[in-house]
Design a protein around this motif. Structure first.
Motif, PDB file in Angstrom:
ATOM      1  N   SER A  42       0.838  -1.209   0.000  1.00  0.00           N
ATOM      2  CA  SER A  42       0.000   0.000   0.000  1.00  0.00           C
ATOM      3  C   SER A  42       0.869   1.253   0.000  1.00  0.00           C
ATOM      4  O   SER A  42       0.486   2.276  -0.583  1.00  0.00           O
ATOM      5  CB  SER A  42      -0.977   0.002   1.174  1.00  0.00           C
ATOM      6  OG  SER A  42      -0.273  -0.103   2.364  1.00  0.00           O
ATOM      7  N   ARG A  58     -12.461   5.407   0.058  1.00  0.00           N
ATOM      8  CA  ARG A  58     -11.333   5.476   0.996  1.00  0.00           C
ATOM      9  C   ARG A  58     -11.683   5.018   2.420  1.00  0.00           C
ATOM     10  O   ARG A  58     -10.946   4.204   2.992  1.00  0.00           O
ATOM     11  CB  ARG A  58     -10.766   6.895   1.014  1.00  0.00           C
ATOM     12  CG  ARG A  58      -9.580   7.031   1.932  1.00  0.00           C
ATOM     13  CD  ARG A  58      -9.034   8.417   1.947  1.00  0.00           C
ATOM     14  NE  ARG A  58      -8.250   8.701   0.760  1.00  0.00           N
ATOM     15  CZ  ARG A  58      -7.427   9.726   0.665  1.00  0.00           C
ATOM     16  NH1 ARG A  58      -7.288  10.555   1.659  1.00  0.00           N
ATOM     17  NH2 ARG A  58      -6.732   9.938  -0.419  1.00  0.00           N
ATOM     18  N   ASN A  62      -9.889   1.911   4.250  1.00  0.00           N
ATOM     19  CA  ASN A  62      -9.167   2.104   5.509  1.00  0.00           C
ATOM     20  C   ASN A  62      -9.644   1.136   6.594  1.00  0.00           C
ATOM     21  O   ASN A  62      -8.835   0.550   7.324  1.00  0.00           O
ATOM     22  CB  ASN A  62      -9.336   3.546   6.004  1.00  0.00           C
ATOM     23  CG  ASN A  62      -8.481   4.513   5.212  1.00  0.00           C
ATOM     24  OD1 ASN A  62      -7.613   4.087   4.455  1.00  0.00           O
ATOM     25  ND2 ASN A  62      -8.726   5.797   5.363  1.00  0.00           N
ATOM     26  N   ALA A 183      -8.220   4.460  11.769  1.00  0.00           N
ATOM     27  CA  ALA A 183      -8.631   4.327  10.360  1.00  0.00           C
ATOM     28  C   ALA A 183      -9.855   5.181  10.035  1.00  0.00           C
ATOM     29  O   ALA A 183      -9.983   5.666   8.911  1.00  0.00           O
ATOM     30  CB  ALA A 183      -8.910   2.861  10.045  1.00  0.00           C
ATOM     31  N   GLN A 187     -10.089  10.500   7.671  1.00  0.00           N
ATOM     32  CA  GLN A 187      -9.807   9.973   6.324  1.00  0.00           C
ATOM     33  C   GLN A 187      -8.314   9.993   5.965  1.00  0.00           C
ATOM     34  O   GLN A 187      -7.904  10.660   5.006  1.00  0.00           O
ATOM     35  CB  GLN A 187     -10.586  10.770   5.283  1.00  0.00           C
ATOM     36  CG  GLN A 187     -12.071  10.508   5.309  1.00  0.00           C
ATOM     37  CD  GLN A 187     -12.687  10.549   3.925  1.00  0.00           C
ATOM     38  OE1 GLN A 187     -12.037  10.837   2.936  1.00  0.00           O
ATOM     39  NE2 GLN A 187     -13.962  10.242   3.835  1.00  0.00           N
ATOM     40  N   ASN A 189      -4.665   8.620   4.479  1.00  0.00           N
ATOM     41  CA  ASN A 189      -4.293   7.841   3.300  1.00  0.00           C
ATOM     42  C   ASN A 189      -4.187   6.362   3.677  1.00  0.00           C
ATOM     43  O   ASN A 189      -3.708   6.046   4.762  1.00  0.00           O
ATOM     44  CB  ASN A 189      -2.943   8.351   2.783  1.00  0.00           C
ATOM     45  CG  ASN A 189      -2.731   7.982   1.337  1.00  0.00           C
ATOM     46  OD1 ASN A 189      -2.817   6.810   0.989  1.00  0.00           O
ATOM     47  ND2 ASN A 189      -2.493   8.972   0.515  1.00  0.00           N
ATOM     48  N   PRO A 190      -4.614   5.455   2.802  1.00  0.00           N
ATOM     49  CA  PRO A 190      -4.588   4.023   3.165  1.00  0.00           C
ATOM     50  C   PRO A 190      -3.214   3.508   3.590  1.00  0.00           C
ATOM     51  O   PRO A 190      -3.118   2.657   4.475  1.00  0.00           O
ATOM     52  CB  PRO A 190      -5.054   3.341   1.878  1.00  0.00           C
ATOM     53  CG  PRO A 190      -5.898   4.350   1.212  1.00  0.00           C
ATOM     54  CD  PRO A 190      -5.301   5.679   1.535  1.00  0.00           C
ATOM     55  N   VAL A 193      -2.696   4.291   7.173  1.00  0.00           N
ATOM     56  CA  VAL A 193      -3.463   3.360   8.022  1.00  0.00           C
ATOM     57  C   VAL A 193      -2.734   2.020   8.115  1.00  0.00           C
ATOM     58  O   VAL A 193      -2.600   1.440   9.200  1.00  0.00           O
ATOM     59  CB  VAL A 193      -4.891   3.164   7.458  1.00  0.00           C
ATOM     60  CG1 VAL A 193      -5.652   2.119   8.267  1.00  0.00           C
ATOM     61  CG2 VAL A 193      -5.652   4.474   7.467  1.00  0.00           C
TER      62      VAL A 193
END
Lengths: 300, 196
Positions: A42, A58, A62, A183, A187, A189-190, A193
């Protein structure tokens, strides 16, 4: 000279040993390799290549990333446990109790009583290590010990690796809600997370495995009475080292040339090395303890 | 190699290991609480010989220099409105009463602070033989910056008027309404150590 000793054309087939218990190490290694791989992939996808995802997807992504440790554990530990002749019965109870204890006792102790977020991040490097050891570390490790002792000590520790299986479940339970909260807040970014989730579970897993080693030594190897407190101190030191070091690797140095961005590649790299280095050391300790137990058996 | 155990009764060593572990956890937590206290409640002395004041303010707070203010310290670590303590010395002639000062301040603050309102005025014993007047008030803090993404904060303040011969020492404490109760303990400790 002719050799008259009997020879077989093919070596005798060894009977495959039927193990009544699930192999704990295999599960732990697979789960953590999976988690580390997800964090690394990721980071490459969203951090380096800059793959963009719609804002509506998103939050779901997450949450899915934060739930991955649970998914891996269910697949490789809990379901695998059900296929062996003698499963560990308290695995789910340890997991659920750890979730509850983390929310009801651990989090209020750390955030409201010890208020670490107000004073620890501002301390010196040594001060933070000592501070995290005697706050977050002792709360996490102490509660893990209490859960394991309460739910498994009496009837459910049948051989030394049982402690490890339960300790991994306790680590998962303790870290589940904090990683989910991270998570769903703001919000992120993945890949942030994923890195954060990996960091939480790496610290908890290594620290709890240290506790597992202590429990197995006291239970099966007649370790002295002061050994367990020593192990608890060691486990809390693991947490005390991990949190500030991870922050140190992650946080960017001040730059007047360009924007200071977090160095997630170093953060993920450190967490991976910490996790697998720690697990390797604990594996060595367990193997050594098992050999010594075998030697003792032979001497009898 | 698998060593199974069916023993349910813990040995004496195992029992003591458990007790020692619990004792260690309690002790470590106690150490953690002490580390917290020494970090959060560490204080720095402040002395102003010209005005004749000695005070101890939180070590982590920022000492500010504001014209007309003897001591001005605030907690910059607090997000949003910074919790603040300041000391001013106001002239106090024999014909005046504390009420005059309260009214003058109220009129001035009505201009400077949005939605300024006095909540209560009371008297309280202070130190060995002093009677102080306490004024609790509220206002809204809103930084005048259109680019700052911040919700205005409701602030609660407390003024302590200490009459000293021809002077009044005005000690003011302001904090976000959400954190006022928690931060008030800091102000109480500050007042306890205030020497004038």
């Amino acid at each position: 000279m002719t050799d008259y000793r009997a020879r077989l054309l093919t070596p005798p087939r060894e009977e495959e040993e039927i193990r009544p218990y699930r192999s704990v190490w295999r599960s732990i290694i697979i789960e953590n390799i999976g988690l580390t791989s997800v964090a690394a992939v990721s980071f490459v996808l969203f951090g380096i290549l800059g793959v963009s995802i719609p804002d509506t997807i998103r939050p779901i992504l997450n949450i899915a990333i934060a739930l991955l440790p649970l998914v891996f554990w269910v697949l490789f530990s809990w379901l695998a446990e059900r296929t062996v002749p003698q499963p560990r019965r308290q695995l789910l109870a340890v997991f659920l109790f750890s979730v509850l204890i983390a929310r009801a006792v651990g989090q209020p102790l750390v955030e409201e009583f010890l208020r670490v977020q107000e004073w620890l991040p501002l301390g010196t490097a040594i001060g933070r290590i000592v501070g995290y050891t005697f706050t977050v570390g002792i709360v996490q490790v102490g509660l893990a010990y209490l859960v394991l002792y309460t739910l498994t000590w009496q009837e459910n520790l049948r051989y030394r690796y049982d402690t490890l299986a339960y300790a991994a479940a306790a680590a998962l339970g303790y870290g589940m809600l904090p990683s989910l909260e991270f998570a769903v807040t703001g919000q992120p970014n993945p890949y942030v997370v994923a890195a954060h989730t990996l960091s939480i579970f790496a610290t908890l897993t290594v620290a709890n495995c240290v506790v597992a080693y202590g429990l197995s030594a006291v239970r099966f190897d007649s370790a002295p009475a002061l050994f367990m407190p020593f192990i608890i101190a060691l486990g809390s030191l693991v947490t005390g080292l991990s949190i500030p070091l991870y922050s140190g690797f992650l946080n960017a140095t001040f730059s007047i040339i360009g924007a200071s961005v977090q160095r997630h590649v170093l953060g993920i790299g450190f967490t991976g090395a910490f996790l697998f280095g720690g697990l390797f050391l604990i594996y060595t300790l367990f193997t050594y303890a098992e050999r010594r137990a075998a030697d003792r058996e032979l001497e009898r | 190699m698998i060593i199974e155990t069916t023993a349910r009764e813990a040995t004496r060593t195992q029992r003591f290991a458990h007790y020692f572990t619990l004792i260690y956890c309690a002790l470590a937590l106690f150490i953690g609480a002490n580390l917290r206290d020494s970090a959060l409640y560490a204080i720095t002395p402040y002395t102003n010989s010209e005005v004749g004041i000695t005070a101890f303010y939180p070590e982590s707070w920022l000492f500010d220099t504001t014209p007309g203010v003897v001591l001005d310290v605030r907690d910059t670590q607090r997000a949003g409105f910074n919790t603040r303590i300041n000391i001013r010395v106001l002239p106090f002639s024999p014909g005046m009463s504390v009420r005059n000062l309260i009214d003058t301040l109220a009129l001035q603050r009505r201009i400077d602070l949005p939605f300024y309102k006095i909540l209560s005025v009371s008297e309280r014993a202070f130190g060995l033989d002093d009677i102080t007047t306490i004024v609790d008030y509220t206002f809204v803090s809103d930084l005048d910056d259109p680019f700052l993404q911040l919700i205005p904060a409701v602030v609660i303040g407390e003024d302590v008027f200490i009459v000293r011969r021809n002077q009044v020492i005005l000690v003011s404490f302001t904090a976000d309404a959400n954190t006022f109760d928690r931060d008030y303990a800091i102000f109480e400790r500050f007042l306890e150590t205030l020497d004038y």
